[in-house]
Design a protein around this motif. Structure first.
Motif, PDB file in Angstrom:
ATOM      1  N   LEU A 130      32.956  41.624  44.452  1.00 21.53           N
ATOM      2  CA  LEU A 130      33.137  40.593  45.484  1.00 21.53           C
ATOM      3  C   LEU A 130      34.256  40.944  46.446  1.00 21.53           C
ATOM      4  CD1 LEU A 130      32.805  37.535  43.120  1.00 21.53           C
ATOM      5  CD2 LEU A 130      31.127  38.306  44.791  1.00 21.53           C
ATOM      6  N   ASN A 131      34.779  42.170  46.381  1.00 23.16           N
ATOM      7  CA  ASN A 131      35.870  42.652  47.231  1.00 23.16           C
ATOM      8  C   ASN A 131      37.154  41.856  46.997  1.00 23.16           C
ATOM      9  OD1 ASN A 131      36.882  44.527  48.998  1.00 23.16           O
ATOM     10  ND2 ASN A 131      36.323  43.379  50.820  1.00 23.16           N
ATOM     11  N   LYS A 132      37.385  41.476  45.762  1.00 23.87           N
ATOM     12  CA  LYS A 132      38.597  40.756  45.366  1.00 23.87           C
ATOM     13  C   LYS A 132      39.353  41.588  44.338  1.00 23.87           C
ATOM     14  CE  LYS A 132      37.354  36.878  47.425  1.00 23.87           C
ATOM     15  NZ  LYS A 132      37.859  36.576  48.716  1.00 23.87           N
ATOM     16  N   SER A 133      40.639  41.336  44.252  1.00 25.65           N
ATOM     17  CA  SER A 133      41.455  42.013  43.256  1.00 25.65           C
ATOM     18  C   SER A 133      41.104  41.505  41.862  1.00 25.65           C
ATOM     19  CB  SER A 133      42.932  41.744  43.547  1.00 25.65           C
ATOM     20  OG  SER A 133      43.739  42.212  42.494  1.00 25.65           O
ATOM     21  N   GLY A 134      41.319  42.333  40.865  1.00 23.81           N
ATOM     22  CA  GLY A 134      41.067  41.932  39.488  1.00 23.81           C
ATOM     23  C   GLY A 134      41.985  40.819  39.013  1.00 23.81           C
ATOM     24  N   TRP A 135      43.100  40.625  39.703  1.00 28.39           N
ATOM     25  CA  TRP A 135      44.038  39.569  39.335  1.00 28.39           C
ATOM     26  C   TRP A 135      43.465  38.178  39.608  1.00 28.39           C
ATOM     27  CZ3 TRP A 135      47.803  40.778  36.257  1.00 28.39           C
ATOM     28  CH2 TRP A 135      48.307  42.079  36.268  1.00 28.39           C
ATOM     29  N   TYR A 136      42.407  38.082  40.406  1.00 32.82           N
ATOM     30  CA  TYR A 136      41.783  36.786  40.680  1.00 32.82           C
ATOM     31  C   TYR A 136      41.228  36.151  39.410  1.00 32.82           C
ATOM     32  CZ  TYR A 136      41.933  36.752  45.771  1.00 32.82           C
ATOM     33  OH  TYR A 136      42.348  36.686  47.070  1.00 32.82           O
ATOM     34  N   GLN A 137      40.952  36.933  38.395  1.00 36.66           N
ATOM     35  CA  GLN A 137      40.398  36.369  37.173  1.00 36.66           C
ATOM     36  C   GLN A 137      41.403  35.504  36.422  1.00 36.66           C
ATOM     37  OE1 GLN A 137      39.380  39.273  34.107  1.00 36.66           O
ATOM     38  NE2 GLN A 137      40.567  40.767  35.247  1.00 36.66           N
ATOM     39  N   LEU A 138      42.672  35.558  36.831  1.00 35.46           N
ATOM     40  CA  LEU A 138      43.676  34.692  36.206  1.00 35.46           C
ATOM     41  C   LEU A 138      43.600  33.259  36.727  1.00 35.46           C
ATOM     42  CD1 LEU A 138      46.756  37.083  36.160  1.00 35.46           C
ATOM     43  CD2 LEU A 138      45.159  36.574  34.312  1.00 35.46           C
TER      44      LEU A 138
END
Length: 97
Positions: A43-51
């Motif tokens: 989705l072109n988002k950083s993996g940190w968004y999963q927090l």
């Protein structure tokens, strides 16, 4: 009576079970975090968004970016061999025969 007498009193079997359970839980958590990070990258988002609470649940229902983004190409756009050039060359070779 023989079966009851064979159970060790010091519960070593319970200690081993807990160790095996903890090791498998760590592996499973690592896998879930890695897969969520891959989905964020789709989705072109950083993996940190999963927090963000419930973000991993929301991204299950979203479509990935079309084409390339800053992380990589969309996995749904890839061909069987992983590269469109290989697939195109294979088609051309078959067509010329």
């Amino acid at each position: 009576m023989m079966i009851i007498g064979s159970i060790p009193d010091d519960n070593k079997w319970l200690d081993r079970f807990i160790i095996i359970f903890l090791i498998s839980a760590i592996v499973e958590i690592w896998f879930i975090i890695a897969q969520s990070a891959k989905r964020c990258h789709d989705l072109n988002k950083s993996g940190w968004y999963q927090l963000i609470p419930f973000y991993s649940l929301i991204i299950l229902f979203l479509e990935g970016d079309v084409g390339e983004n800053k992380y990589d190409r969309n996995p749904k756009d890839r061909h069987i061999f992983g590269s469109s050039e290989i697939l195109d060359d294979d088609i051309l070779l078959r067509h010329n025969d």
